[in-house]
Write an enzyme that holds these catalytic residues in place. Structure first.
Site, mmCIF file in Angstrom:
data_model
loop_
_atom_site.group_PDB
_atom_site.id
_atom_site.type_symbol
_atom_site.label_atom_id
_atom_site.label_comp_id
_atom_site.label_asym_id
_atom_site.label_seq_id
_atom_site.Cartn_x
_atom_site.Cartn_y
_atom_site.Cartn_z
ATOM 1 N N GLY A 125 -40.454 7.604 -5.496
ATOM 2 C CA GLY A 125 -41.136 8.528 -4.879
ATOM 3 C C GLY A 125 -40.355 9.710 -3.907
ATOM 4 C CG ASN A 126 -36.378 8.856 -3.070
ATOM 5 O OD1 ASN A 126 -36.788 8.519 -3.944
ATOM 6 N ND2 ASN A 126 -35.103 9.402 -2.484
ATOM 7 C CE LYS A 174 -36.592 1.064 -6.887
ATOM 8 N NZ LYS A 174 -37.815 2.083 -7.337
ATOM 9 C CE LYS A 194 -40.044 5.054 -10.091
ATOM 10 N NZ LYS A 194 -40.052 4.085 -9.068
ATOM 11 C CE LYS A 234 -49.164 0.375 -7.375
ATOM 12 N NZ LYS A 234 -47.802 0.466 -6.482
HETATM 13 P P1 ADP Z 1 -39.045 4.038 -5.171
HETATM 14 O O1 ADP Z 1 -40.227 5.105 -4.940
HETATM 15 O O2 ADP Z 1 -37.985 4.708 -5.411
HETATM 16 O O3 ADP Z 1 -39.597 3.314 -6.409
HETATM 17 P P2 ADP Z 1 -39.418 1.689 -3.387
HETATM 18 O O4 ADP Z 1 -39.948 2.084 -1.890
HETATM 19 O O5 ADP Z 1 -40.383 1.229 -4.372
HETATM 20 O O6 ADP Z 1 -39.133 3.084 -3.959
HETATM 21 O O7 ADP Z 1 -38.221 1.136 -3.745
HETATM 22 C C1 ADP Z 1 -36.986 1.444 -2.818
HETATM 23 C C2 ADP Z 1 -36.839 0.535 -1.703
HETATM 24 O O8 ADP Z 1 -36.780 -0.892 -1.741
HETATM 25 C C3 ADP Z 1 -35.903 0.847 -0.731
HETATM 26 O O9 ADP Z 1 -36.108 2.040 0.261
HETATM 27 C C4 ADP Z 1 -35.591 -0.346 0.291
HETATM 28 O O10 ADP Z 1 -36.383 -0.324 1.486
HETATM 29 C C5 ADP Z 1 -36.592 -1.596 -0.576
HETATM 30 N N1 ADP Z 1 -35.816 -2.714 -0.988
HETATM 31 C C6 ADP Z 1 -36.334 -3.926 -0.928
HETATM 32 N N2 ADP Z 1 -35.551 -4.870 -1.284
HETATM 33 C C7 ADP Z 1 -34.339 -4.060 -1.616
HETATM 34 C C8 ADP Z 1 -33.142 -4.717 -1.956
HETATM 35 N N3 ADP Z 1 -32.900 -5.978 -2.100
HETATM 36 N N4 ADP Z 1 -31.848 -3.945 -1.942
HETATM 37 C C9 ADP Z 1 -32.238 -2.555 -1.800
HETATM 38 N N5 ADP Z 1 -33.405 -2.010 -1.298
HETATM 39 C C10 ADP Z 1 -34.364 -2.892 -1.256
HETATM 40 MG MG MG Z 2 -41.417 1.692 -6.234
#
Ligand code: ADP
Ligand code: MG
Length: 315
Positions: free
Chosen positions: A7-8, A272, A210, A125
């Protein structure tokens, strides 16, 4: 390579979501993607759509008396076009600046889900705007929807989030990649569809994650690597604790150990890690989870969390 943009990559932090802001971020992302093209990689890009689809749903609710609400699958298709357009324009500009000529095309992509996916048993969700309790209760009563109280901001509708079992347009993506195009596909996890018993496809008001859709896409287009770009340097164990540390290079077996012990957050890092694991497990050479700024280094295995089959990338 299949690259999943978080998203970023399109919206950052607490920005107001103006199109000027979104375009500026897409420009930043496109500069990174242009570097990958310049390095010789063939790219299929996929991206999240949370904030954009959220805004469409707010528009839906606010204008319900004026125009008929648009179903969630159609909103998903709209955001693929919307974000795809921004990437097509910015990436083309960045490629031109590097003296590279490459078609950039967006393909509205449908993702198949299985009717017997256990996720259909319980919506998980949250989608759309927050509402007060009475609206939520009325919608649960009259429309059979599921709503949940999130926090002080109020209640949100929940939809099911099944696994992706196929990419309907994988053949078309293949043709375009072979023809030298950078393809934007599967945005927002793709438009979820099911195959009815009579063989026809039908859109569903559910959401496919996604990152899991990116795994499926990578598998079906025969990608060598999956690159998941987000806003942290990689996958951390003990995330948020004093003992937190980022994983660098891990083998499948090592990642399996972590998956057993770590409850990677369901809505963010969890999918992820699972996408990376499954991709390499199913034959992919490498999966990397890293920060957007580290895209090229991550693909080369020099940054982020890099998952390989075995030590040193041996198969
Ligand atoms: P995106 O839009 O890239 O999918 P998300 O917010 O869904 O972003 O996922 C990334 C976020 O996951 C990071 O900003 C972090 O705060 C969070 N996060 C949760 N658990 C972990 C972990 N074990 N290691 C790293 N980041 C984590
Ligand atoms: Mg995400």
């Amino acid at each position: 390579m299949v690259v999943a943009l978080g998203g970023n990559a399109i919206l950052r932090g607490k920005q107001l979501n103006s199109y000027a802001d979104q375009f500026e971020n897409v420009r930043r992302t496109s500069r990174q993607m242009a570097q990958l093209v310049a390095a010789g990689y063939q790219l299929v890009l996929t991206h999240g759509n949370g904030p954009q689809v959220g805004n469409l749903l707010i528009q839906n609710e606010a204008a319900a008396d004026l125009v008929p609400p648009v179903p969630l699958d159609v909103c998903g298709a709209e955001t693929q076009g919307q974000i795809g357009y921004m990437i097509q324009q910015s990436l083309r500009n960045e490629l031109t600046a590097l003296g590279l000529t490459r078609p950039v095309v967006t393909l509205v992509t449908q993702v198949l889900v299985d009717a017997d996916d256990p996720a259909f048993a319980a919506p998980t969700k949250p989608v759309g705007p927050f509402f007060p309790r009475d609206v939520a209760e009325q919608r649960m009563r009259t429309k059979g929807e599921t709503w949940t109280e999130i926090d002080a901001r109020g209640w949100r509708k929940l939809v099911c989030s099944p696994q992706p079992s196929g990419i309907v347009e994988a053949d078309a993506i293949h043709i375009m990649v072979d023809a030298g195009a950078v393809v934007v596909a599967g945005g927002g996890g793709g438009v979820p569809v099911r195959r009815r018993p009579d063989g026809r496809l039908q859109g569903l008001e559910v959401v496919v994650d996604k990152d899991l859709a990116a795994y499926r896409l990578a598998l079906e287009v025969g990608a060598e690597a999956l690159l998941v770009l987000t806003d942290v340097p990689g996958v951390a164990v003990d995330f948020g604790k004093p003992t937190q540390r980022f994983l660098r290079r891990v083998t499948l077996a090592e990642l399996e150990d972590h998956l057993v012990r770590e409850p990677f957050s369901a809505g963010s890092m969890g999918p992820k890690v699972r996408a990376a694991y499954r991709f390499v497990h199913d034959g992919g050479r490498q999966a990397t989870i890293c920060a957007l700024e580290d895209a090229l280094a991550g693909l080369r295995g020099d940054a982020g969390t890099v998952v390989e089959r075995a030590e040193g990338g041996r198969r």
